[in-house]
Design an enzyme around this catalytic site. Structure first.
Site, PDB file in Angstrom:
ATOM      1  N   GLU A   1      36.902 -81.183  57.319  1.00 54.46           N
ATOM      2  CA  GLU A   1      36.595 -81.034  58.751  1.00 54.46           C
ATOM      3  C   GLU A   1      35.924 -79.688  58.998  1.00 54.46           C
ATOM      4  OE1 GLU A   1      36.682 -83.160  61.299  1.00 54.46           O
ATOM      5  OE2 GLU A   1      35.666 -81.472  62.202  1.00 54.46           O
TER       6      GLU A   1
ATOM      7  N   LEU B   1      35.102 -78.597  62.284  1.00 57.82           N
ATOM      8  CA  LEU B   1      35.162 -78.203  63.706  1.00 57.82           C
ATOM      9  C   LEU B   1      35.527 -76.732  63.859  1.00 57.82           C
ATOM     10  CD1 LEU B   1      38.363 -77.839  64.565  1.00 57.82           C
ATOM     11  CD2 LEU B   1      38.314 -80.312  64.596  1.00 57.82           C
ATOM     12  N   LYS B   2      35.092 -76.165  64.993  1.00 63.09           N
ATOM     13  CA  LYS B   2      35.443 -74.775  65.310  1.00 63.09           C
ATOM     14  C   LYS B   2      36.505 -74.791  66.402  1.00 63.09           C
ATOM     15  CE  LYS B   2      31.266 -73.675  66.816  1.00 63.09           C
ATOM     16  NZ  LYS B   2      30.478 -74.869  66.524  1.00 63.09           N
TER      17      LYS B   2
ATOM     18  N   GLY C   1      31.646 -56.916  64.420  1.00 58.80           N
ATOM     19  CA  GLY C   1      32.821 -56.866  65.285  1.00 58.80           C
ATOM     20  C   GLY C   1      34.019 -56.272  64.599  1.00 58.80           C
TER      21      GLY C   1
ATOM     22  N   GLY D   1      39.139 -63.571  61.588  1.00 59.55           N
ATOM     23  CA  GLY D   1      40.558 -63.904  61.455  1.00 59.55           C
ATOM     24  C   GLY D   1      40.697 -65.405  61.544  1.00 59.55           C
TER      25      GLY D   1
ATOM     26  N   CYS E   1      41.603 -70.198  59.130  1.00 62.38           N
ATOM     27  CA  CYS E   1      40.785 -70.762  58.048  1.00 62.38           C
ATOM     28  C   CYS E   1      40.117 -69.728  57.149  1.00 62.38           C
ATOM     29  CB  CYS E   1      39.727 -71.701  58.639  1.00 62.38           C
ATOM     30  SG  CYS E   1      40.462 -73.168  59.354  1.00 62.38           S
TER      31      CYS E   1
ATOM     32  N   LYS F   1      42.333 -67.555  54.637  1.00 63.21           N
ATOM     33  CA  LYS F   1      43.022 -68.317  53.581  1.00 63.21           C
ATOM     34  C   LYS F   1      42.023 -69.074  52.708  1.00 63.21           C
ATOM     35  CE  LYS F   1      44.252 -72.773  55.704  1.00 63.21           C
ATOM     36  NZ  LYS F   1      43.220 -73.595  55.060  1.00 63.21           N
TER      37      LYS F   1
ATOM     38  N   LYS G   1      39.529 -65.635  68.394  1.00 62.99           N
ATOM     39  CA  LYS G   1      38.216 -65.781  69.028  1.00 62.99           C
ATOM     40  C   LYS G   1      38.401 -66.368  70.421  1.00 62.99           C
ATOM     41  CE  LYS G   1      36.899 -70.171  66.888  1.00 62.99           C
ATOM     42  NZ  LYS G   1      35.813 -70.845  66.208  1.00 62.99           N
TER      43      LYS G   1
ATOM     44  N   ARG H   1      46.684 -66.861  64.719  1.00 66.93           N
ATOM     45  CA  ARG H   1      46.843 -66.704  63.271  1.00 66.93           C
ATOM     46  C   ARG H   1      45.801 -65.733  62.712  1.00 66.93           C
ATOM     47  NH1 ARG H   1      47.510 -73.042  61.624  1.00 66.93           N
ATOM     48  NH2 ARG H   1      46.019 -73.268  63.328  1.00 66.93           N
TER      49      ARG H   1
HETATM   50  N1  LIG Z   1      42.082 -75.043  62.608  1.00 63.59           N
HETATM   51  C1  LIG Z   1      40.826 -75.210  62.252  1.00 63.59           C
HETATM   52  O1  LIG Z   1      39.899 -74.717  62.910  1.00 63.59           O
HETATM   53  C2  LIG Z   1      40.482 -76.016  61.027  1.00 63.59           C
HETATM   54  C3  LIG Z   1      39.163 -76.439  60.848  1.00 63.59           C
HETATM   55  C4  LIG Z   1      38.852 -77.193  59.722  1.00 63.59           C
HETATM   56  C5  LIG Z   1      39.838 -77.496  58.801  1.00 63.59           C
HETATM   57  N2  LIG Z   1      41.112 -77.040  58.994  1.00 63.59           N
HETATM   58  C6  LIG Z   1      42.121 -77.414  58.010  1.00 63.59           C
HETATM   59  O2  LIG Z   1      42.876 -78.509  58.521  1.00 63.59           O
HETATM   60  C7  LIG Z   1      44.240 -78.414  58.124  1.00 63.59           C
HETATM   61  C8  LIG Z   1      45.139 -78.376  59.355  1.00 63.59           C
HETATM   62  O3  LIG Z   1      44.815 -77.233  60.097  1.00 63.59           O
HETATM   63  P1  LIG Z   1      45.381 -77.023  61.580  1.00 63.59           P
HETATM   64  O4  LIG Z   1      44.760 -75.764  62.088  1.00 63.59           O
HETATM   65  O5  LIG Z   1      45.235 -78.279  62.357  1.00 63.59           O
HETATM   66  O6  LIG Z   1      46.910 -76.765  61.253  1.00 63.59           O
HETATM   67  P2  LIG Z   1      48.149 -76.735  62.275  1.00 63.59           P
HETATM   68  O7  LIG Z   1      49.139 -75.844  61.661  1.00 63.59           O
HETATM   69  O8  LIG Z   1      47.659 -76.484  63.658  1.00 63.59           O
HETATM   70  O9  LIG Z   1      48.684 -78.236  62.245  1.00 63.59           O
HETATM   71  C9  LIG Z   1      49.316 -78.820  61.145  1.00 63.59           C
HETATM   72  C10 LIG Z   1      50.324 -79.840  61.683  1.00 63.59           C
HETATM   73  O10 LIG Z   1      50.862 -80.583  60.590  1.00 63.59           O
HETATM   74  C11 LIG Z   1      52.234 -80.806  60.842  1.00 63.59           C
HETATM   75  N3  LIG Z   1      52.913 -81.094  59.565  1.00 63.59           N
HETATM   76  C12 LIG Z   1      53.161 -80.247  58.531  1.00 63.59           C
HETATM   77  N4  LIG Z   1      53.796 -80.901  57.537  1.00 63.59           N
HETATM   78  C13 LIG Z   1      53.948 -82.178  57.945  1.00 63.59           C
HETATM   79  C14 LIG Z   1      54.501 -83.341  57.351  1.00 63.59           C
HETATM   80  N5  LIG Z   1      55.038 -83.293  56.120  1.00 63.59           N
HETATM   81  N6  LIG Z   1      54.478 -84.493  58.060  1.00 63.59           N
HETATM   82  C15 LIG Z   1      53.916 -84.537  59.284  1.00 63.59           C
HETATM   83  N7  LIG Z   1      53.378 -83.467  59.898  1.00 63.59           N
HETATM   84  C16 LIG Z   1      53.377 -82.307  59.236  1.00 63.59           C
HETATM   85  C17 LIG Z   1      52.708 -79.533  61.509  1.00 63.59           C
HETATM   86  O11 LIG Z   1      53.888 -79.723  62.236  1.00 63.59           O
HETATM   87  C18 LIG Z   1      51.508 -79.218  62.422  1.00 63.59           C
HETATM   88  O12 LIG Z   1      51.647 -79.824  63.688  1.00 63.59           O
HETATM   89  C19 LIG Z   1      44.329 -77.171  57.245  1.00 63.59           C
HETATM   90  O13 LIG Z   1      44.155 -77.539  55.919  1.00 63.59           O
HETATM   91  C20 LIG Z   1      43.141 -76.338  57.702  1.00 63.59           C
HETATM   92  O14 LIG Z   1      42.667 -75.484  56.698  1.00 63.59           O
HETATM   93  C21 LIG Z   1      41.450 -76.332  60.100  1.00 63.59           C
END
Ligand SMILES: NC(=O)c1ccc[n+]([C@@H]2O[C@H](COP(=O)([O-])OP(=O)(O)OC[C@H]3O[C@@H](n4cnc5c(N)ncnc54)[C@H](O)[C@@H]3O)[C@@H](O)[C@H]2O)c1
Length: 437
Positions: free
Chosen positions: A149, A151-152, A254, A258, A261, A264, A322, A329
């Site tokens: 994914e 998305l921003k 800036g 942070g 994403c 890590k 942002k 985070r």
């Molecule tokens: N946040 C972003 O902008 C973004 C963009 C692209 C990709 N990602 C990737 O997507 C993934 C998710 O990111 P996020 O920011 O949505 O994380 P997040 O922490 O906001 O959400 C993760 C969710 O998964 C749930 N969860 C964890 N373990 C679980 C399980 N065993 N069963 C059911 N639910 C469970 C948690 O309770 C939480 O609600 C990560 O790998 C991240 O790197 C994030």
């Protein structure tokens, strides 16, 4: 199509809602019952522009439901998305425990063929680990699809509905066909759906984030050099960005990157490189520059006020990593505020949407203000840490009256030095000449 999305965070909730918006029946699953209860009551646990309205509409029209029951969701679904977190482990690698446990959980309950799609950001080779986790616990066939994914946060709904591209890594023609069906409504304006093998899809996500982080650190280094040699990084940024080979995106100097994403993912790709006998020194530099940049604003405060900040009061505008998100985070604001607090300063903070998230970080060590001007009374300086639009044209005269000293440290270069001089502010930007009154 009937599908479930496991993990109801920034990615899963947005993806699930947008798939429902294009007519699919979607169950969003999470193992945090409080989150699911809140969503069922109509409360959205995260701030993301446009999301609440889409959730409300799709729930009302019966296409979007929320559950803690993975088994029931999998039984109802043909496609199961995994969108749980992949946080950083001590050694920098991505923690796949949640991804693999969900994959196993799906395998245990599926009653026929399933397409299992990884949306979480996972290191190269995870598709094979998912397959290995599932195969021993099911006799039914399944496809493992890698669908990173892009998305921003802050524009997640818009990005999901209108992606630049969709990346799909899979092995079977049937899996590609199902993924095409799901994504076609979002690519009607011509964005490509790129088909590739699983490993390349997994790698694409890390390469994209690492390159974006590299651009930011590169420009921060250029900004720091500009300060030393009397150049203005804002001129340089534009001069560089108009080169069509380079472009303007992610060249803004800036206070460092942070969020959940970039930090890590940079760590994780370095870890993958090292595990495969490659050092990737470029990214070690990107990270070192970023760590130093997060401390720049406090260094500038110390240059101006000295190392002992006891008895000094600072206002901070913008806390999340942002604008238009409440996600704290790895936010640079944490490094900035902790740095000031450690030197004895008093801190008053404002953010349009992240105050609740910030309270979980700073507790009662800072004061919180819903209105930006309310953070200013008695302040020796204002620090801009996030570039929200509403900070761009404030009432400078009112600010000057409220503050003890008219002084702004601008970690995002949102003001013009000439205008600040006219208004009588000491103005300390990044990579540009400081204005002193
Ligand atoms: N946040 C972003 O902008 C973004 C963009 C692209 C990709 N990602 C990737 O997507 C993934 C998710 O990111 P996020 O920011 O949505 O994380 P997040 O922490 O906001 O959400 C993760 C969710 O998964 C749930 N969860 C964890 N373990 C679980 C399980 N065993 N069963 C059911 N639910 C469970 C948690 O309770 C939480 O609600 C990560 O790998 C991240 O790197 C994030």
């Amino acid at each position: 199509m009937k599908l479930c999305v496991v993990g109801t965070g920034y990615v899963g909730l947005v993806a699930g809602t947008c798939f429902a918006e294009s007519g699919n029946d979607v169950v969003c699953v999470d193992n945090v019952a409080a989150k699911i209860d809140a969503l069922r009551r109509g409360e959205v646990p995260i701030y993301e522009p446009g999301l609440e309205e889409l959730i409300r509409r799709n729930v009302a029209e019966g296409r979007l439901t929320f559950s803690t029951d993975l088994a029931e969701a999998v039984t109802k679904s043909r496609v199961c998305f995994i969108a749980v977190g992949t946080p950083e482990r001590e050694d920098g690698s991505a923690d796949l425990a949640a991804v693999l446990s969900v994959a196993r959980g799906i395998a245990e309950v599926m009653d026929g063929h399933r397409v299992v799609v990884t949306k979480s950001t996972v290191p190269v080779g995870t598709h094979a680990k998912i397959r290995a986790a599932m195969a021993p616990v099911t006799r039914h066939p399944f496809d493992v699809v890698s669908n990173p994914e892009f998305l921003k946060e802050g524009a997640a709904v818009e990005d999901f509905l209108k992606p630049d591209r969709v990346v799909i890594g899979a092995e079977s023609p049937e899996a590609f066909k199902i993924m095409h069906e799901l994504y076609e409504p979002f690519v009607r304006t011509g964005a490509p759906i790129l088909e590739m093998d699983n490993a390349s899809a997994e790698m694409t996500k890390y390469a994209a984030n690492a390159l974006l982080a590299t651009r930011i650190s590169f420009m921060n280094e250029v900004a720091n050099l500009c300060e030393r040699v009397g150049a203005d990084v804002e001129f340089v940024r534009r001069g560089v960005g108009y080169d069509r080979r380079i472009g303007h995106h992610f060249l803004f100097p800036g206070v460092g990157y942070g969020g959940s994403c970039f930090p890590k993912d940079v760590q994780a790709i370095m870890h993958t490189a090292q595990a495969n006998g490659l050092e990737f020194p470029l990214l070690a530099g990107v990270e070192a520059v970023n760590d130093a940049q997060k401390r720049r604003l406090v260094e500038k405060v110390v240059d101006e006020f000295g190392p002992d900040l006891r008895g000094k009061r600072f206002a901070v505008w913008g806390l999340a990593f942002k604008p238009r998100t409440d996600d704290m985070r790895e936010a640079p604001a944490i490094v900035v505020i902790e740095g000031l607090l450690a030197r004895g300063a008093e801190i008053a903070v404002h953010d349009p949407v992240a105050l609740n998230a910030a309270k979980r970080v700073f507790g009662d060590r800072v004061s919180y203000h819903r209105v930006n001007y309310d953070a200013l009374p008695g302040a020796d300086a204002l620090l801009i840490v996030t570039e929200w639009n509403e900070f761009r044209r404030p009432d400078f005269d009112r600010m000057k009256q409220l503050m003890r000293r008219p002084c702004i440290f601008d970690g995002r270069n949102i003001y013009e030095p000439d205008i600040m001089r006219e208004h009588g502010f000491t103005y300390v930007p990044i990579g540009r000449t400081t204005v002193r009154v």
